[in-house]
Design a protein around this motif. Sequence first.
Motif, PDB file in Angstrom:
ATOM      1  N   TYR A 234     -12.511   5.321  -4.210  1.00 32.89           N
ATOM      2  CA  TYR A 234     -13.566   5.450  -3.876  1.00 32.89           C
ATOM      3  C   TYR A 234     -12.444   7.304  -3.560  1.00 32.89           C
ATOM      4  O   TYR A 234     -12.589   7.610  -3.281  1.00 32.89           O
ATOM      5  CB  TYR A 234     -13.801   4.755  -2.738  1.00 32.89           C
ATOM      6  CG  TYR A 234     -14.546   6.032  -1.551  1.00 32.89           C
ATOM      7  CD1 TYR A 234     -15.534   6.414  -1.783  1.00 32.89           C
ATOM      8  CD2 TYR A 234     -13.744   6.012  -0.467  1.00 32.89           C
ATOM      9  CE1 TYR A 234     -15.836   7.331  -0.811  1.00 32.89           C
ATOM     10  CE2 TYR A 234     -14.168   6.480   1.089  1.00 32.89           C
ATOM     11  CZ  TYR A 234     -15.552   7.359   0.483  1.00 32.89           C
ATOM     12  OH  TYR A 234     -15.784   7.968   1.850  1.00 32.89           O
ATOM     13  N   ILE A 235     -11.075   5.702  -2.227  1.00 29.55           N
ATOM     14  CA  ILE A 235     -10.070   7.404  -1.740  1.00 29.55           C
ATOM     15  C   ILE A 235      -9.814   8.442  -2.738  1.00 29.55           C
ATOM     16  O   ILE A 235      -9.119   9.678  -2.374  1.00 29.55           O
ATOM     17  CB  ILE A 235      -8.937   6.580  -1.368  1.00 29.55           C
ATOM     18  CG1 ILE A 235      -8.868   5.438  -0.633  1.00 29.55           C
ATOM     19  CG2 ILE A 235      -7.438   7.824  -1.156  1.00 29.55           C
ATOM     20  CD1 ILE A 235      -7.571   4.589   0.039  1.00 29.55           C
TER      21      ILE A 235
ATOM     22  N   ILE B 220       0.786  -1.327  -0.501  1.00 27.56           N
ATOM     23  CA  ILE B 220      -0.051  -0.250   0.206  1.00 27.56           C
ATOM     24  C   ILE B 220       0.855   1.227   0.006  1.00 27.56           C
ATOM     25  O   ILE B 220       1.319   1.358   1.127  1.00 27.56           O
ATOM     26  CB  ILE B 220      -1.149  -0.067   1.634  1.00 27.56           C
ATOM     27  CG1 ILE B 220      -1.555  -0.852   1.070  1.00 27.56           C
ATOM     28  CG2 ILE B 220      -1.499   0.942   1.232  1.00 27.56           C
ATOM     29  CD1 ILE B 220      -2.914  -1.384   2.285  1.00 27.56           C
ATOM     30  N   PRO B 221       0.958   2.193  -0.743  1.00 36.00           N
ATOM     31  CA  PRO B 221       1.555   3.157  -1.300  1.00 36.00           C
ATOM     32  C   PRO B 221       1.882   3.819   0.226  1.00 36.00           C
ATOM     33  O   PRO B 221       0.014   4.052   0.941  1.00 36.00           O
ATOM     34  CB  PRO B 221       0.647   3.727  -2.061  1.00 36.00           C
ATOM     35  CG  PRO B 221       0.738   3.108  -2.755  1.00 36.00           C
ATOM     36  CD  PRO B 221      -0.189   2.001  -2.025  1.00 36.00           C
ATOM     37  N   ASP B 222       2.256   4.805   1.004  1.00 38.03           N
ATOM     38  CA  ASP B 222       2.555   5.738   2.551  1.00 38.03           C
ATOM     39  C   ASP B 222       1.584   6.579   1.883  1.00 38.03           C
ATOM     40  O   ASP B 222       0.982   6.489   3.313  1.00 38.03           O
ATOM     41  CB  ASP B 222       4.490   6.335   2.029  1.00 38.03           C
ATOM     42  CG  ASP B 222       5.338   5.341   2.806  1.00 38.03           C
ATOM     43  OD1 ASP B 222       4.663   4.212   2.730  1.00 38.03           O
ATOM     44  OD2 ASP B 222       6.062   5.482   2.140  1.00 38.03           O
TER      45      ASP B 222
ATOM     46  N   TYR C  74      -9.238   1.536   2.818  1.00 38.10           N
ATOM     47  CA  TYR C  74      -9.527   1.513   1.543  1.00 38.10           C
ATOM     48  C   TYR C  74      -8.809   0.797   0.396  1.00 38.10           C
ATOM     49  O   TYR C  74      -9.408   0.809  -0.984  1.00 38.10           O
ATOM     50  CB  TYR C  74     -10.279   2.932   1.689  1.00 38.10           C
ATOM     51  CG  TYR C  74     -11.188   3.389   2.410  1.00 38.10           C
ATOM     52  CD1 TYR C  74     -12.638   2.353   2.923  1.00 38.10           C
ATOM     53  CD2 TYR C  74     -10.794   3.609   3.374  1.00 38.10           C
ATOM     54  CE1 TYR C  74     -13.264   3.227   3.799  1.00 38.10           C
ATOM     55  CE2 TYR C  74     -11.766   4.279   4.271  1.00 38.10           C
ATOM     56  CZ  TYR C  74     -13.188   3.957   4.746  1.00 38.10           C
ATOM     57  OH  TYR C  74     -13.795   4.286   5.398  1.00 38.10           O
ATOM     58  N   ALA C  75      -7.990   1.170   0.413  1.00 35.15           N
ATOM     59  CA  ALA C  75      -6.904   0.907  -0.167  1.00 35.15           C
ATOM     60  C   ALA C  75      -6.053  -0.874  -0.895  1.00 35.15           C
ATOM     61  O   ALA C  75      -5.461  -1.276  -2.037  1.00 35.15           O
ATOM     62  CB  ALA C  75      -5.278   1.437   0.067  1.00 35.15           C
TER      63      ALA C  75
END
Length: 186
Positions: free
Chosen positions: A174-175, A153-155, A165-166
């Motif tokens: 959505y994000i 998951i990206p920082d 959500y990621a």
Amino acid sequence: MACTDPIITALTPEDFKSQFWNPNRDFKYIATWDIATTYNTGDQVFYDLNKRFYQCLNDGVVGVLPTDTNDWKAISNFDSVCDLDITNAYAEACINFNSALFGDDQDKILAYLYLSAHFVVNDFSAGGISGGNVDAGLVNSKSVGNVSVSSTIPDHYLKSGYAFYATTTYGRKYIDMIRPRTIGNM
């Protein structure tokens, strides 16, 4: 935030299916049994009264309850979404959705549907299901022979509080919709 927005509360499972209609890239759906529908051999349904899936054994079956073993057999169906899955995802999304972030009704609906799709995928994953087209989230590490893939998951998701959500493609969409509306507002 509770769902009191009439635009959001008016959404139906059919709206979800309309948005995510492509069985090759989105979800596979299974119909809820209907007394007036004619079913043929191999047709599958979800019977809402006992929350089970059934497959039709004969052609021309109409008005026969899926619990009738002469015309139906109970099956396990782990890769199809039924209306109850969508309704449950709507309820989960409702808890997390802030419709005040959106001025435009179409943007609001799209964001809510992406969030709901995230919960459908998350609920399937929580049940140990990762078949069909259900996005089980980001691959942590996977290898076959001499080829390997890994990701994380990206920082910017982790630091923003959106890590949950990621974990799905729909959650990331959505994000991407809410992030510009929340930067500086949280």
